[in-house]
Design a protein around this motif. Structure first.
Motif, PDB file in Angstrom:
ATOM      1  N   ARG A   1       2.937   2.460  -6.474  1.00 36.99           N
ATOM      2  CA  ARG A   1       2.007   1.868  -5.255  1.00 36.99           C
ATOM      3  C   ARG A   1       2.495   0.204  -5.096  1.00 36.99           C
ATOM      4  O   ARG A   1       2.192  -0.506  -5.994  1.00 36.99           O
ATOM      5  CB  ARG A   1       0.865   1.966  -5.350  1.00 36.99           C
TER       6      ARG A   1
ATOM      7  N   VAL B   1       1.578   4.693 -10.724  1.00 40.63           N
ATOM      8  CA  VAL B   1       0.397   5.456 -10.700  1.00 40.63           C
ATOM      9  C   VAL B   1       0.059   6.410 -11.787  1.00 40.63           C
ATOM     10  O   VAL B   1      -0.962   6.404 -12.045  1.00 40.63           O
ATOM     11  CB  VAL B   1       0.526   6.323  -9.173  1.00 40.63           C
TER      12      VAL B   1
ATOM     13  N   ASP C   1       1.799  -3.291  -4.479  1.00 38.43           N
ATOM     14  CA  ASP C   1       0.342  -3.980  -4.502  1.00 38.43           C
ATOM     15  C   ASP C   1       0.472  -5.374  -3.715  1.00 38.43           C
ATOM     16  O   ASP C   1      -0.363  -5.839  -3.010  1.00 38.43           O
ATOM     17  CB  ASP C   1       0.009  -4.258  -5.685  1.00 38.43           C
TER      18      ASP C   1
ATOM     19  N   GLY D   1       0.794  -1.193  -0.010  1.00 36.31           N
ATOM     20  CA  GLY D   1      -0.030   0.122  -0.036  1.00 36.31           C
ATOM     21  C   GLY D   1       0.881   1.259   0.065  1.00 36.31           C
ATOM     22  O   GLY D   1       0.240   2.289  -0.357  1.00 36.31           O
ATOM     23  N   ASP D   2       2.380   1.202   0.527  1.00 35.17           N
ATOM     24  CA  ASP D   2       2.939   2.317   0.362  1.00 35.17           C
ATOM     25  C   ASP D   2       3.193   2.729  -1.091  1.00 35.17           C
ATOM     26  O   ASP D   2       3.000   1.910  -1.902  1.00 35.17           O
ATOM     27  CB  ASP D   2       4.471   1.994   0.952  1.00 35.17           C
ATOM     28  N   VAL D   3       3.508   4.124  -1.072  1.00 39.28           N
ATOM     29  CA  VAL D   3       3.872   4.512  -2.655  1.00 39.28           C
ATOM     30  C   VAL D   3       5.395   5.141  -2.519  1.00 39.28           C
ATOM     31  O   VAL D   3       5.770   5.970  -1.658  1.00 39.28           O
ATOM     32  CB  VAL D   3       2.853   5.727  -3.030  1.00 39.28           C
TER      33      VAL D   3
END
Length: 649
Positions: A12, A31, A14, A5-7
C-alpha cells in the motif's frame, strides 16, 4: 504513475518521499507483514522500453546481492500490469542534503565519521562490481544515530554487464557532482568517478558548500569541474584535520590516475578515528536538538528572557509611580560575540539574590531597592534579574562600581542626556521602533529566506522586524537564485522587487567524424575529440551540423534549466521505405525514386543512407513529380509517403 492509497502487488502506497527522472519513491506498507518499506516505481516511459527494462533487471539483481550497513537493502523486484518497481529497506532519517541545508556544515568529527562510512559502503559496492554514478548528498540518508546509508542506485552500472545494457535515457548523474571524465564522455566512467563525487560530498559536508558556485549554469559548472583549481576545504573550514583535507583533495584530482586507487585505500589514508561508532548528526527541530543548542542560540534565548523580565520590571515600577529604565535588546551578532568573549559572569549569583530580595520587598508592599533611584548608594544599584548582563547601567552614577574589576560580559550603555540639576530624572530609553519588509518578484512564487529561515513565497510581507541588516535569498525552480543584503529602517517599509532571470538550458553536441556546429547561424568552436557543451537561453534555436560526410540540422525548443544531448554520427546508416500514392489516396506503384539525383528503383522501395540530409525525388508519367529534402536519423518514421497529383491535360 500510481496514487497514494493504491495497492501494488500487496504494497500500500502511503506517501511520496522522493521523485527523480527515473521514477518515484514511495513510503509503503507490506500489507501482509505490516512492515514499512520503500518502493521505487519506474517512470512509465522507461518501463515501456525493453532495453531499459533488461538493464534494470540486471542491476536490481546485482544491488540485491550488496550486503553492507551503509547501502540500502533491496528486498524484491516486482512487475505488474501497471508498474515496474522494486522494494527496498525504508530508512528513517533525512538526507544529508536536508541536514546541510538546515544546519550548515557538519562538525569535523561528524563529517569525518560520515566520510568513513560512505567510503566503506562505496568500496563494498565496487568490489561487488557495481558503480553508483550519482553519489550526492540527496542520495545519502542519515538516521538519528548518525549512520549513513547510500540509496538510489538508479543510474548504477554493472561492471560485468553486456555493453548493450549500459545505455541510459537521461543525463548520467547530477552535473554538480559529476567527475571530469563524466563531463567529457560516458565511456570514461569507472570507480574513480564515484571517488571524485565522494570528494565533492565530503567537501560540502566539511564546509557547507561546493568548491564552485552552484548557482551558475551547467556549462559554467562543467568548466569548473574540468578546468578550475578548487580552493582547499580549510579555506572555509579551518578546523578540518590536515590529514583529512589531503584525502579530500586527492579524491578531487582532475586526473583519475591521481586519485586513490580505490575506496578502501582512501579509507585507509584517513586518520584513525577515536571511535568506531557513528557520530550522531542531530536535525534541527528534533527532540534531541534542544540539548545541543549553540552558544549563540543560548544567548538569543537569554536575551529574549531578559526582554520579558525587563518588561515585567517596568510594569511594576510604573504601577508604583517610579522612573522606568527600559531594556533595549542588542543586535544578536554583537551580543553573541561580546558575551562569548567575556565568558561567565561571576556576579550572576549576586544578581539572583538581589532579584529575590526585590520580589520579597514587593510582596511586603515595599518598594524594591534594586533599581538605580536618585539618591541611592552605589551598593544598591544592582541588576534586577538574571538578564543583568544586557541591562543598561545608570549613566547618572559617577561612582566607580567595584564589580568593574571582575571579569564580566560587556554591557551596552544606553546614551542619556546629562542631568542639569539634582531634580532631573534620567531620560527614558525607548526600544527601537519596528520596521516592515515587503518582497515581490517577477515571476511570483519564489521562495523567500531571511537570515536563512524560510518565511514564505513572493509576494510576502514581514512586519515587526528589528531595524538592521538582513540577508535575503530568493529561489524559484528554473530561475537563477538571488542573494542580497537589505536594511530595514525603524518605522519604515522596505520594498524589495526583483526580476528573476531564467536559468539557461545546456546543449551537448558530438559530431562523428568531427565537423562544424552552428547555433542560430553562429559557428561554435569545438574540439574535434570532445563534445561541444554550451548554454542557451530558453526558447527556439537552430542547430546545424556539417562534416565531410553530410549535413544535419534541427529546430530545437529548450526550456529553462533543460539539458539537451545529441550525437550526430554521419557514419551510421539508416534504412527507410519510400512509397507513393495518388492525391485521392490509392497506392501508386512503379514510381521512379531518385536519392541525391541517383535513381535507386521504383516504389515501393527500401533505401539505406548515412545519417544526414538527403534529397528524394519521386516521379511517374502522367503525374507531377514531388521532391523534398529528408533528414535520415535513427528512429525516424517510415515509410516516407509521397503524394503525386495527376497532370492536367
Amino acid at each position: 504513475m500510481p496514487d497514494i492509497g493504491d495497492v501494488l502487488d500487496g504494497y500500500r502506497l502511503d506517501a511520496v518521499i522522493g521523485r527523480g527522472g527515473m521514477g518515484t519513491v514511495y513510503r509503503a506498507t507490506d500489507v501482509a507483514l505490516e512492515k514499512t518499506v520503500a518502493l521505487k516505481v519506474i517512470a512509465p516511459h522507461l518501463a515501456g522500453d525493453d532495453t531499459f527494462v533488461r538493464r534494470f533487471r540486471e542491476e536490481a539483481k546485482a544491488l540485491a546481492r550488496l550486503d553492507a550497513d551503509g547501502i540500502v537493502d533491496v528486498y524484491a523486484l516486482r512487475e505488474t500490469k501497471g508498474a515496474l518497481f522494486f522494494v527496498m529497506e525504508h530508512v528513517e532519517g533525512p538526507s544529508l542534503q536536508t541536514v546541510l541545508q538546515r544546519r550548515g556544515p557538519l562538525e569535523p568529527a561528524q563529517a569525518l565519521s560520515l566520510l568513513r562510512q560512505v567510503l566503506a559502503a562505496v568500496g563494498h559496492a565496487h568490489t561487488s562490481g557495481v558503480l553508483h554514478r550519482d553519489l550526492k548528498p540527496s542520495n545519502i540518508l542519515v538516521n538519528a544515530d548518525g549512520q549513513a546509508v547510500i540509496t538510489d542506485f538508479g543510474l548504477a552500472k554493472i561492471l560485468a554487464s553486456d555493453a548493450d545494457l549500459t545505455a541510459t535515457h537521461d543525463q548520467l548523474g547530477t552535473v554538480a557532482y559529476m567527475s571530469p571524465e563524466q563531463v567529457k564522455g560516458l565511456e570514461n566512467v569507472n570507480e574513480a568517478s564515484d571517488l571524485f563525487a565522494m570528494g565533492l560530498v565530503a567537501y560540502e559536508a566539511f564546509t557547507g558548500q561546493l568548491p564552485f558556485d552552484r548557482s551558475e549554469s551547467d556549462f559554467v559548472i562543467q568548466r569548473a569541474i574540468t578546468e578550475a583549481s578548487f580552493p582547499p576545504p580549510s579555506a572555509y573550514a579551518p578546523a578540518i584535520p590536515p590529514g583529512v583535507e589531503q584525502v579530500v583533495l586527492s579524491l578531487l584530482s582532475k586526473d583519475p590516475a591521481d586519485r586513490p586507487p580505490d575506496a578502501r585505500m582512501a579509507l585507509h589514508r584517513l586518520p584513525d578515528p577515536e571511535t568506531d561508532k557513528a557520530v550522531p548528526i542531530v536535525e534541527p527541530g528534533s527532540p534531541a536538538s534542544d540539548a545541543l543548542l549553540s552558544v549563540s542560540q543560548w544567548i538569543g534565548l537569554a536575551a529574549t528572557f531578559a526582554i520579558i523580565l525587563g518588561g515585567t520590571y517596568a510594569g511594576v515600577r510604573a504601577t508604583l509611580g517610579l522612573p522606568i529604565f527600559s531594556v533595549s535588546p542588542p543586535a544578536p551578532s554583537d551580543t553573541a560575540r561580546e558575551t562569548v568573549a567575556a565568558g561567565p559572569a561571576p556576579q550572576q549569583d549576586a544578581a539572583s539574590q538581589s532579584s529575590e530580595r526585590a520580589d520579597t520587598d514587593t510582596a511586603r508592599g515595599q518598594e524594591p531597592d534594586t533599581a538605580p533611584i536618585e539618591g541611592d548608594s552605589k551598593d544598591n544599584q544592582q541588576p534586577t534579574s538574571e538578564a543583568s548582563e544586557t541591562t543598561p547601567i545608570d549613566s547618572t552614577s559617577t561612582d566607580p562600581d567595584p564589580r568593574d574589576s571582575q571579569p564580566t560580559a560587556r554591557v551596552t550603555e544606553q546614551p542619556t542626556a546629562e542631568p542639569t540639576s539634582s531634580d532631573d530624572k534620567p531620560t527614558e530609553s525607548q526600544p527601537p521602533a519596528q520596521g516592515m519588509l515587503f518582497v515581490r518578484s517577477d515571476p511570483e512564487g519564489a521562495s523567500v529566506r531571511v537570515r536563512g529561515a524560510q518565511v514564505g513565497s513572493t509576494p510576502v510581507t514581514l512586519d515587526d522586524l528589528e531595524p538592521g541588516s538582513y540577508e535575503l535569498a530568493l529561489r524559484l525552480q528554473n530561475y537563477r537564485p538571488i542573494e542580497t543584503t537589505i536594511t530595514v529602517q525603524e518605522r519604515d517599509t522596505t520594498v524589495v522587487t526583483r526580476d528573476l532571470s531564467s536559468r539557461p538550458a545546456v546543449v551537448q553536441l558530438r559530431v562523428v567524424p568531427s565537423g562544424k556546429i552552428r547555433i542560430d547561424g553562429t559557428l561554435r568552436p569545438a574540439d574535434s575529440d570532445e563534445p561541444l557543451v554550451d548554454s542557451l537561453s530558453p526558447g527556439a534555436h537552430r542547430i546545424e551540423v556539417s562534416s565531410a560526410l553530410g549535413r544535419w540540422e534541427t529546430q530545437l525548443q529548450v526550456e529553462a534549466g533543460e539539458r539537451y544531448e545529441q550525437t550526430v554520427d554521419f557514419t551510421q546508416r539508416v534504412e527507410v521505405a519510400v512509397t507513393a500514392r495518388t492525391s485521392a489516396g490509392p497506392p501508386l506503384p512503379n514510381a521512379t525514386v531518385q536519392v541525391d539525383s541517383e535513381t535507386v528503383g521504383y516504389t515501393p522501395q527500401r533505401i539505406t543512407r548515412r545519417v544526414g540530409q538527403h534529397t528524394i525525388r519521386v516521379e511517374k508519367e502522367g503525374h507531377a513529380p514531388v521532391e523534398r529534402t529528408v533528414q535520415f536519423e535513427p528512429g525516424m518514421e517510415t515509410p516516407l509517403v509521397f503524394e503525386l497529383s495527376p497532370r492536367s491535360e
